[in-house]
Design a protein around this motif. Structure first.
Motif, PDB file in Angstrom:
ATOM      1  N   UNK A   6      16.683  61.681 -16.012  1.00 32.71           N
ATOM      2  CA  UNK A   6      16.335  63.097 -15.870  1.00 32.71           C
ATOM      3  C   UNK A   6      17.542  63.914 -15.422  1.00 32.71           C
ATOM      4  N   UNK A   7      18.339  63.318 -14.582  1.00 35.15           N
ATOM      5  CA  UNK A   7      19.516  64.001 -14.052  1.00 35.15           C
ATOM      6  C   UNK A   7      20.698  63.972 -15.016  1.00 35.15           C
ATOM      7  N   UNK A   8      20.851  62.868 -15.761  1.00 35.32           N
ATOM      8  CA  UNK A   8      22.087  62.638 -16.507  1.00 35.32           C
ATOM      9  C   UNK A   8      22.037  63.057 -17.980  1.00 35.32           C
ATOM     10  N   UNK A   9      20.875  62.997 -18.618  1.00 35.87           N
ATOM     11  CA  UNK A   9      20.832  63.230 -20.068  1.00 35.87           C
ATOM     12  C   UNK A   9      21.026  64.714 -20.372  1.00 35.87           C
ATOM     13  N   UNK A  10      22.006  65.069 -21.190  1.00 35.32           N
ATOM     14  CA  UNK A  10      22.278  66.480 -21.491  1.00 35.32           C
ATOM     15  C   UNK A  10      21.264  67.091 -22.445  1.00 35.32           C
ATOM     16  N   UNK A  27      28.629  61.431 -25.118  1.00 34.11           N
ATOM     17  CA  UNK A  27      29.130  60.704 -26.283  1.00 34.11           C
ATOM     18  C   UNK A  27      28.192  59.550 -26.642  1.00 34.11           C
ATOM     19  N   UNK A  28      27.628  58.902 -25.648  1.00 33.49           N
ATOM     20  CA  UNK A  28      26.669  57.811 -25.843  1.00 33.49           C
ATOM     21  C   UNK A  28      25.509  58.283 -26.724  1.00 33.49           C
ATOM     22  N   UNK A  29      24.891  59.391 -26.333  1.00 37.97           N
ATOM     23  CA  UNK A  29      23.748  59.892 -27.090  1.00 37.97           C
ATOM     24  C   UNK A  29      24.174  60.548 -28.402  1.00 37.97           C
TER      25      UNK A  29
END
Length: 223
Positions: free
Chosen positions: A164-168, A8-10
């Motif tokens: 790297x791990x979290x951004x969808x 939702x942030x991005x």
């Protein structure tokens, strides 16, 4: 920040700015390498002012070598640390000509061999010039990642690995641009402008900064 909140942030940042890009001006991958190397401890605005005339003359590493270190200094003397940066840019141009056929390599290890090019610069080039999904952690992204709870870490590399791990997937290529711009214009270092932040409700920072009172309100209160 949990994964649904990260999405939702991005999503909100993307909605506000669907096609984010670097504010550095460049015409090809080599010019981007030069611009990012010059931008260390300098503003993008200042770098752009210096490189407009430079890039009108220099498009390739060989042309940079032909210009020479003294000629380069004349173009970039308004930029901080320009003596050291000029040496690095010329040395990098020599390496590109001698070992890479004058072409900018498209992998991080090779880019980091260039004088004046660190991991952050390499990530910017890979992302902006070649469309790779990299996360170039500068002071803005480091601050935003830690302040919001999006990607906390004690070092830029730790923040990068967390991103790297979290951004969808839908947001990976544009993520570092959105974060830089957010940090530069809204989530500022001294006084984050929480009152106009589109992701304030997702952010771990407290207390949220209220909107400043208008001058007229302040005058009325004083009266």
């Amino acid at each position: 920040m949990k994964k649904p909140e990260v999405f939702e942030f991005f999503r909100r940042l993307a909605e506000a700015n669907p096609a984010p890009e670097t504010e550095l001006e460049f015409g090809n991958p080599y010019q981007l390498v030069v611009a990012v190397a010059l931008s260390a401890q300098a503003t993008d605005v200042g770098v752009n002012k210096a490189t407009r005339a430079l890039f009108a003359r220099v498009e390739t590493p060989q042309q940079m070598l032909d210009l020479g270190e003294d000629g380069l200094k004349e173009h970039i003397k308004t930029i901080g640390l320009y003596n050291t940066k000029a040496k690095n840019v010329i040395a990098a141009a020599r390496l590109l000509v001698d070992e890479f056929g004058g072409k900018v390599p498209q992998n991080r290890d090779a880019l980091e061999r260039l004088p004046g090019v660190g991991r952050k610069t390499a990530n910017v080039v890979l992302n902006c010039a070649f469309g790779q999904e990299t996360f170039a952690v500068d002071t803005h992204i480091f601050r935003v990642g830690n302040r919001t709870g999006l990607a906390r870490g004690k070092t830029p590399l730790a923040v990068e690995l967390k991103l790297e791990k979290m951004v969808p997937a839908p947001f990976r290529q544009g993520a570092h641009h959105w974060l830089i711009l957010h940090g530069r214009y809204i989530c500022k270092a001294r006084t984050p402008e929480c009152w106009r932040c589109p992701v304030a409700d997702l952010c771990a920072y407290k207390p949220k900064m209220p909107a400043p009172r208008s001058r007229s309100s302040a005058v009325r209160a004083a009266g």
